[in-house]
Scaffold this active site. Structure first.
Site, PDB file in Angstrom:
ATOM      1  CG  ASP A 489      -2.203  -0.936   1.064  1.00  0.00           C
ATOM      2  OD1 ASP A 489      -2.697  -1.041  -0.177  1.00  0.00           O
ATOM      3  OD2 ASP A 489      -2.500  -1.322   1.907  1.00  0.00           O
TER       4      ASP A 489
HETATM    5  C1  BGC Z   1       0.218   1.103   6.211  1.00  0.00           C
HETATM    6  C2  BGC Z   1       0.031   0.061   5.397  1.00  0.00           C
HETATM    7  C3  BGC Z   1      -1.329  -0.431   5.510  1.00  0.00           C
HETATM    8  C4  BGC Z   1      -2.157   0.808   4.653  1.00  0.00           C
HETATM    9  C5  BGC Z   1      -3.751   1.034   4.915  1.00  0.00           C
HETATM   10  C6  BGC Z   1      -0.447   2.409   5.576  1.00  0.00           C
HETATM   11  O1  BGC Z   1      -0.198   3.492   6.562  1.00  0.00           O
HETATM   12  O2  BGC Z   1       1.683   1.405   6.170  1.00  0.00           O
HETATM   13  O3  BGC Z   1       0.694  -1.205   6.021  1.00  0.00           O
HETATM   14  O4  BGC Z   1      -1.750  -1.171   4.472  1.00  0.00           O
HETATM   15  O5  BGC Z   1      -1.873   1.934   5.630  1.00  0.00           O
HETATM   16  O6  BGC Z   1      -4.488   1.845   4.297  1.00  0.00           O
HETATM   17  C1  NOJ Z   2      -1.520  -3.816   5.616  1.00  0.00           C
HETATM   18  C2  NOJ Z   2      -2.772  -4.154   4.736  1.00  0.00           C
HETATM   19  O1  NOJ Z   2      -3.824  -4.290   5.281  1.00  0.00           O
HETATM   20  C3  NOJ Z   2      -2.462  -4.855   3.369  1.00  0.00           C
HETATM   21  O2  NOJ Z   2      -3.525  -5.031   2.657  1.00  0.00           O
HETATM   22  C4  NOJ Z   2      -1.308  -4.405   2.779  1.00  0.00           C
HETATM   23  O3  NOJ Z   2      -0.909  -5.404   1.601  1.00  0.00           O
HETATM   24  C5  NOJ Z   2       0.015  -4.531   3.645  1.00  0.00           C
HETATM   25  N1  NOJ Z   2      -0.365  -3.764   4.654  1.00  0.00           N
HETATM   26  C6  NOJ Z   2       0.987  -4.104   2.999  1.00  0.00           C
HETATM   27  O4  NOJ Z   2       1.145  -2.491   2.837  1.00  0.00           O
END
Ligand code: BGC
Ligand code: NOJ
Length: 819
Positions: A489
């Site tokens: 993400d």
């Molecule tokens: C985090 C990710 C997460 C995303 C969800 C980010 O701030 O680093 O791990 O998947 O938010 O919206």
């Molecule tokens: C947490 C999120 O829930 C997941 O959808 C994502 O793939 C990972 N973070 C990596 O960014």
């Protein structure tokens, strides 16, 4: 080396022996509609179905002390005036003895002080929307003990977001009713709500309180020094606005050696909108529906029965995959904790944990599709329902909303949109479901797009559009365009955010770029083959042929543009510049494409898979697991996005992102690196890290999303435990690839890839209604693959065991040999 407890494998409990764990170590209560999180000192909160919209009790996250708000009891010695919390919090007076046992769907917190022992069991009975606290108080003194027991919950005014932000309104709305010692929380019931909370006690109460300030003794006292407890007398206060609570006072006089059990029931009640009041129009809650439920669960024999049923329920679920290996860390994670965590992700997605506040996220499309890989064997029918719910939020373009709300099942863009990996995960989820169950009928199931009535097509068509979505969005190198991001993400190649207030996940994207993802290319290779197999099963070989041809094209694109010499590249940015290459200063090698491309079969035929994995070991391995990338970004790169917003070594920027480690473990088994596969698995296995608890800090019985990486100030420190895709993927990596018991369309494949020192293992696996008793033998000192397989004594060709009739018990013996 500091431990804060130990595993009781027999009882399937983690036993915490000190209240001051490095962070609150939590457990989950409930697995259907009523849920709660509970810490080892009784902190936490409860909700009905939706942690934001139907929050029963209040919790203020990351307070000081950090875990404030919970299911509290206070004991007071009437002779001396001494008072304490038997769960340590919130008073935190010294206890002579303390233990918390987190089990499957229940928690027991026990302690002893000055000869008085208190042990409280907390759980949610199956089929009910309530929780039980059963407190057993024992007098170990030589003389009578005259005690007062006070209970305490603080009610949340239902919408947890509003509850924490809209004080101008909600300090005036709180209302309660108290009848026969039962406290009813009725805020907004007078108008649009038809639900209420209740808090009841099995004993005759000497008093009660419902106004927080009265209980505490004004606005300058905290939960650690409530005046009502201090002076030993409830005030029978009725809340009008401010902060409604529920508290009972029970007087107990215990003879030496005597134990008394007091049951409290906290629950959620609902009335039909047209019969809310009794008498009608009165404003008084109609209690006729809820009264028998309350009455039932205040009886200790009913509590015992309900607990028994809960235990059976979990034994049944966890009994479907059981292993006995030379590694205790493997056994207890597979047999108990990892499977349990998978079920918690099924229930809670990413909503409520100690790190997820329950007000943010619904069911993620990508997350829930992957979580399914870990629970499909336990709850196949519910997995089917989950697939259909997810697919119904798909768009007619084949794309997907990034999440949907569990209460409405409608997709939405609240946490962003346009993540181009999303649709492909659905193919992987459906493939896993069909392999596990053999239920090909699901492919014919009519499912709408965006929940629009009339738009239904068979699920199979949804999957075709999902694959087509990638093909409709290829970039100049023939690789998939990334959109807002892919699985990662934080790789936001079209964001270009300069303003600190903007969210990388939701801000508008810059148009006109050509950012491509090698990760999605790998994921496509995997999904295209899975869809081709489903097409074959579905009797449409032409589709299968197309999918395989597209897969070959994608692999070719990766050959020319996705390979960096020693590893797979990560992406091309908005301008077409490479990301994840030796050419870059920072972020040269990323873990995700190494895992996903190999899982998709890329590089297996020409040695690149092995080279990539050797680079992973060399560049990303640390004693705490494999970091996500190296070197971590030391400064903000506007063209890369959120990834470079994190300090080096944290989260996606070079943390050990647990989710990705099992991908590498799986990839290692695919190239036959058995020892490295297991080592990769074991490094982040929570039980194996138990002895590092003071460094790791999160619970030693569940995976955390992230462990700080080598570039961080505190390498090895975990965060974001419980609700993470790491649960499902680790379960898949160990059970299906390392132990190698893998559901496939034709049957159960037995393809172990075991560490050289092992001499085999045993397993019992339910599969499509039959039970397989599997015995794998191997000489120590070699790795190798299955060389002979017998099923009920009969020698087989290959390593697939065909499905047996439901109810059959099948004996499988496999011998492994090799170098
Ligand atoms: C985090 C990710 C997460 C995303 C969800 C980010 O701030 O680093 O791990 O998947 O938010 O919206
Ligand atoms: C947490 C999120 O829930 C997941 O959808 C994502 O793939 C990972 N973070 C990596 O960014």
């Amino acid at each position: 080396m500091t431990r804060f407890g130990h595993f009781d494998d027999e009882a399937r409990e983690y036993v915490i022996s000190r209240p001051n764990t490095p962070l609150p170590w939590i457990n989950y209560l409930g697995s259907e509609e009523y849920f709660g999180i509970i810490s080892n000192t009784a902190g936490g909160y409860s909700f009905y179905r939706d942690a934001r919209l139907r929050r029963l009790t209040r919790y203020r996250y990351h307070n000081a002390p950090t875990d404030t708000g919970g299911r509290y009891l206070y004991l007071r010695d009437r002779a001396t005036g001494d008072y304490w919390s038997p769960s340590w919090a919130p008073i935190r007076t010294d206890l002579d003895d303390y233990r918390c046992r987190h089990g499957l769907g229940y928690t027991v917190i026990g302690s002893r002080r000055d000869g008085i022992e208190a042990e409280t069991l907390y759980f949610v009975p199956l089929g009910e929307t309530l929780e039980i606290w059963r407190a057993g108080i024992t007098n170990h003194r030589e003389e009578d003990a005259a005690l007062s027991l006070f209970s305490l919950v603080e009610f949340c005014l239902w919408d947890a977001w509003d509850d924490q932000t809209n004080y101008q309104r909600n300090l005036s709305t709180g209302e309660v009713e108290v009848v026969d010692g039962v406290v009813y929380h009725t805020t907004e019931y007078r108008e649009r709500r038809n639900h209420f909370a209740y808090f009841a006690c099995s004993e005759e109460v000497a008093g009660f309180d419902t106004q927080r300030e009265t209980f505490l003794g004004g606005p300058y006292r905290g939960w650690d020094r409530p005046v009502v407890v201090e002076r030993g007398r409830s005030d029978d206060s009725i809340a009008h606005g401010w902060a409604p609570i529920g508290s009972h006072q029970v007087e107990l006089t215990l003879a030496p050696g005597e134990t008394r059990e007091v049951v409290f029931v906290l629950g959620y009640g609902e009335n039909p909108p047209d019969s809310k009041f009794d008498p009608p129009g009165s404003g008084t809650i109609d209690k006729r529906r809820v009264a028998p439920v309350i009455e039932k669960y205040l009886r200790t024999n009913e509590v015992d029965d309900a607990l028994g049923r809960l235990r059976e329920h979990w034994s049944e679920l966890l009994g479907r995959v059981r292993v006995s290996t030379p590694s205790e860390h493997t056994d207890r994670m597979v047999n108990v904790w990892n499977a349990y965590q998978c079920m918690v992700t099924f229930n809670l997605a990413r909503s409520a944990s100690y790190f997820d506040t329950g007000v943010g996220r619904g069911m993620g499309f990508r997350d829930s599709s992957q979580d399914l890989l870990g629970f499909v064997h336990m709850v196949p029918e519910r997995a089917r329902g989950r697939i259909l719910d997810l697919a119904a939020t798909q768009l007619s373009t084949g794309g997907a909303y990034h999440q949907y709300q569990p209460l409405t099942k409608r997709g939405n863009d609240a946490i962003g949109s346009g993540f181009n990996d999303d649709p492909l995960w659905l193919i992987l989820a459906v493939a896993a479901y069909v392999k596990e169950t053999g239920d090909r009928g699901i492919l014919d199931e009519p499912v709408p797009y965006d929940n629009e009535q009339g738009s239904e097509t068979p699920l199979y068509e949804h999957l075709r559009r999902a694959l087509g979505y990638t093909l409709d969005r290829l970039g100049p190198h023939g690789l998939p365009l990334i959109g807002r991001a892919d699985w990662n993400d934080c790789l936001n190649l079209n964001a270009f955010l300069e303003d600190p207030g903007e969210s990388f996940q939701t801000a508008p994207q810059r148009e006109g770029g050509v950012a491509e993802s090698a990760f999605i290319a790998g994921q496509f290779a995997l999904a295209a083959e899975e869809l081709a197999r489903l097409a074959d099963l579905h009797g449409i070989p032409d589709d299968a042929e197309d999918d395989r041809a597209q897969r070959v094209r994608m692999i070719e694109a990766m050959r020319y543009h996705g390979w960096d010499g020693d590893w797979f590249r990560r992406a091309y940015d908005f301008f077409g510049d490479v990301v994840g290459s030796a050419e870059n200063d920072e972020g040269q090698i990323w873990i995700e494409p190494q895992g996903m491309c190999v899982m998709g079969g890329i590089g297996l035929d020409d040695g690149r898979a092995g080279i990539a994995l050797a680079s992973v070991e060399q560049r990303l391995a640390t004693p705490h697991g494999l970091v996500l990338l190296d070197p971590a970004f030391s400064r903000y790169h506007v063209e890369l996005g959120e990834i470079s917003s994190y300090p080096p070594g944290y989260k996606e920027n070079g943390g050990v992102f647990s989710h990705t480690n099992p991908w590498i473990a799986i990839a290692e088994t695919m190239v036959g690196n058995a020892d490295r596969a297991f080592e990769t698995y074991l490094r982040i296995n929570p039980s194996a890290r138990e002895e590092l608890s003071d460094v790791h800090r999160c619970e030693p019985y569940v995976y955390a999303q992230m462990i700080a990486g080598k570039a961080a100030a505190k390498p090895g420190e975990a965060k974001n435990s419980w609700l993470t895709g790491s649960a499902a993927w680790n379960f898949v990596a160990i059970t299906q690839w390392i132990l190698g018991i893998r559901p496939e369309h034709d049957g159960l494949r037995i393809d172990p890839c075991l560490p050289s020192e092992w001499e085999g293992f045993e397993a019992v696996r339910s599969f499509r209604g039959a039970t397989y008793r599997i015995d794998v033998r191997k000489p120590a000192g070699v790795t190798g693959r299955v060389s002979s397989l017998t099923v009920d004594g009969e020698e087989m060709d290959g390593n697939i065991v065909s499905p047996a009739p439901a109810g059959a018990v099948v004996a499988v013996e496999a011998s492994v040999s090799g170098p």
